[in-house]
Design a protein around this motif. Structure first.
Motif, PDB file in Angstrom:
ATOM      1  N   TRP A 256       0.701  -1.257  -0.019  1.00 22.46           N
ATOM      2  CA  TRP A 256      -0.015   0.088   0.052  1.00 22.46           C
ATOM      3  C   TRP A 256       0.828   1.396  -0.063  1.00 22.46           C
ATOM      4  CZ3 TRP A 256      -4.764  -0.676  -0.832  1.00 22.46           C
ATOM      5  CH2 TRP A 256      -5.578  -2.019  -0.636  1.00 22.46           C
ATOM      6  N   LYS A 280      -3.928   0.469  -5.278  1.00 21.82           N
ATOM      7  CA  LYS A 280      -3.294   0.036  -4.170  1.00 21.82           C
ATOM      8  C   LYS A 280      -2.704   1.218  -3.310  1.00 21.82           C
ATOM      9  CE  LYS A 280      -2.162  -4.163  -4.589  1.00 21.82           C
ATOM     10  NZ  LYS A 280      -2.565  -5.190  -3.181  1.00 21.82           N
ATOM     11  N   ARG A 308      -8.775  -3.167   4.301  1.00 21.11           N
ATOM     12  CA  ARG A 308      -7.761  -3.168   2.976  1.00 21.11           C
ATOM     13  C   ARG A 308      -6.571  -3.656   3.790  1.00 21.11           C
ATOM     14  NH1 ARG A 308      -9.045   2.244   0.155  1.00 21.11           N
ATOM     15  NH2 ARG A 308      -9.800   2.575   2.263  1.00 21.11           N
ATOM     16  N   ILE A 309      -6.002  -2.775   4.749  1.00 21.09           N
ATOM     17  CA  ILE A 309      -4.660  -2.730   5.165  1.00 21.09           C
ATOM     18  C   ILE A 309      -4.585  -4.098   6.356  1.00 21.09           C
ATOM     19  CG2 ILE A 309      -2.765  -1.817   6.850  1.00 21.09           C
ATOM     20  CD1 ILE A 309      -3.122   0.669   5.331  1.00 21.09           C
ATOM     21  N   ILE A 315       3.793  -0.971   3.969  1.00 18.72           N
ATOM     22  CA  ILE A 315       3.014   0.130   3.750  1.00 18.72           C
ATOM     23  C   ILE A 315       4.199   1.406   3.597  1.00 18.72           C
ATOM     24  CG2 ILE A 315       1.443   1.864   4.230  1.00 18.72           C
ATOM     25  CD1 ILE A 315       0.377  -0.620   6.483  1.00 18.72           C
TER      26      ILE A 315
END
Ligand code: ACO
Length: 333
Positions: A256, A280, A308-309, A315
């Protein structure tokens, strides 16, 4: 010296209730929903009602309480509050001590504001991580937020379309031995040669806001948008490159990207540099506009909350702000 790792235990966010959309702005300045969407990607933003329970530190209290609850900690185990902001409720005392009081924390934890404009949250996370790594602190509440709306000239169409209010928060704590969650690397930078590209001239000690100043509008945000645009994309790409190198990561290993939300075209440029599809990239700009040091923790919280995460993912955070300050950070969540 033994170095500890820090882990994001919990996140939170709070947005003021009032929504100001592009149609509302059409009635205030000569602009259009189409122009604002096309040039910035913003459709609406939130405006705090500071006279009715939405001071910066009230928003901060709500975001922090959510983060504390999600972290599952006792608030009196917090060793420090770091509040990234450029819009304290008042010049003295700092926002972090007011927040400590509003949260009812009674353990005398340290309380500090961090002002690096829109890069403030990555600066604050980097400081928090260093204090935890060296063992000086175990648990730090890192808050990022702004009430920018009183500093916006609502007659200036080049700035008033961009900004909004809101707060995000995280509890960062010493990771248990063997836990894979950690901050992998971060890089902070500033180029003071860009200090006149985004500023508020009046309201500090050199030029207090007086009756003579008010008609000049110098108490409001002034900006050279095009110049910032170029410097911002360059700084975010360069800092992210350095962070990837420090962390020993390749671009495809990133799950991400959470960039500062100032302009969708800046976000797309940074995503392209990192070779990441826009699916993303966590994007909140359409709903909230640019709420400065709040954009990253709010986006982080929303993406964790909607699933999502996920734990174990990698990240990249990247921000730039007035100064011109900038910073990137890679996190294993
Ligand atoms: N509605 C309609 N027209 C407008 C508006 C508006 N709201 N604002 C400006 N225009 C006009 C301009 O007058 C100009 O007209 P002209 O060509 O006749 O002179 C034209 O639109 C183009 O203006 P530009 O400024 O060149 O437009 P640009 O494509 O650069 O977009 C923007 C402007 C959105 C501000 C962009 O430059 C940007 O986002 N820059 C980055 C700013 C930023 O990130 N700031 C936050 C920093 S973070 C922090 O620390 C707070």
């Amino acid at each position: 010296m033994k170095l500890y790792q820090s882990k994001i235990l919990g996140t939170g966010a709070y947005l003021p209730k009032r929504i100001l959309n592009n149609k509302d702005l059409e009635a205030m300045v000569e602009t259009s929903d189409e122009w604002i969407m096309e040039r910035s990607g913003i459709r609406e933003r939130r405006i705090a009602d500071t006279k009715n329970g939405e001071e910066l530190t009230d928003l901060g209290k709500n975001a922090a309480e959510m983060a504390i609850q999600n972290a599952g900690i006792d608030r009196n185990t917090i060793d420090m509050i770091l509040f990234a902001t450029l819009t304290q409720d008042q010049p003295l005392p700092n926002a972090a001590t007011t927040l400590q009081s509003k949260l009812g924390i009674t353990n005398n934890c340290a309380a500090l504001d961090v002002d690096a404009a829109c890069s403030g949250y990555i600066y604050a996370l980097t400081l928090a991580n260093a204090l935890i790594q060296t063992g000086q602190m175990k648990t730090i509440l890192v808050v990022g937020g702004e009430v920018l709306s009183p500093l916006v000239n609502w007659k200036d169409r080049t700035t008033c379309i961009l900004f909004g209010d809101g707060v995000g928060a995280m509890v960062l704590s010493q990771a248990p031995e063997g836990d894979e969650s950690r901050i992998l690397a971060s890089h902070l930078a500033a180029d003071g040669a860009g200090k006149d590209l985004l500023y508020i001239k009046a309201g500090g000690t050199t030029t207090p806001v007086t009756e003579e100043i008010i008609p000049t509008g110098e108490q409001y945000i002034q900006m050279k948008g095009r110049d910032i645009f170029k410097l911002a994309t360059r700084a975010m790409a360069e800092n992210s490159r350095i962070v990837l190198e420090q962390a020993g990561l390749q671009k495809p290993e990133l799950d991400w990207l959470i960039p500062h939300q100032a302009n969708i075209r800046i976000i797309e440029t940074v995503a392209k540099f990192l070779e990441m599809d826009m699916n993303k990239v966590i994007v909140t700009i359409e709903k909230y506009g640019n709420n400065s040091s709040a954009t990253i923790p709010i986006a982080f919280h929303e993406a964790v909350t909607d699933g999502r995460i996920k734990r174990g993912q990698t990240i990249m955070l990247a921000a730039f702000g007035a100064g011109i300050t900038s910073g990137s950070m890679a996190i294993r969540y």
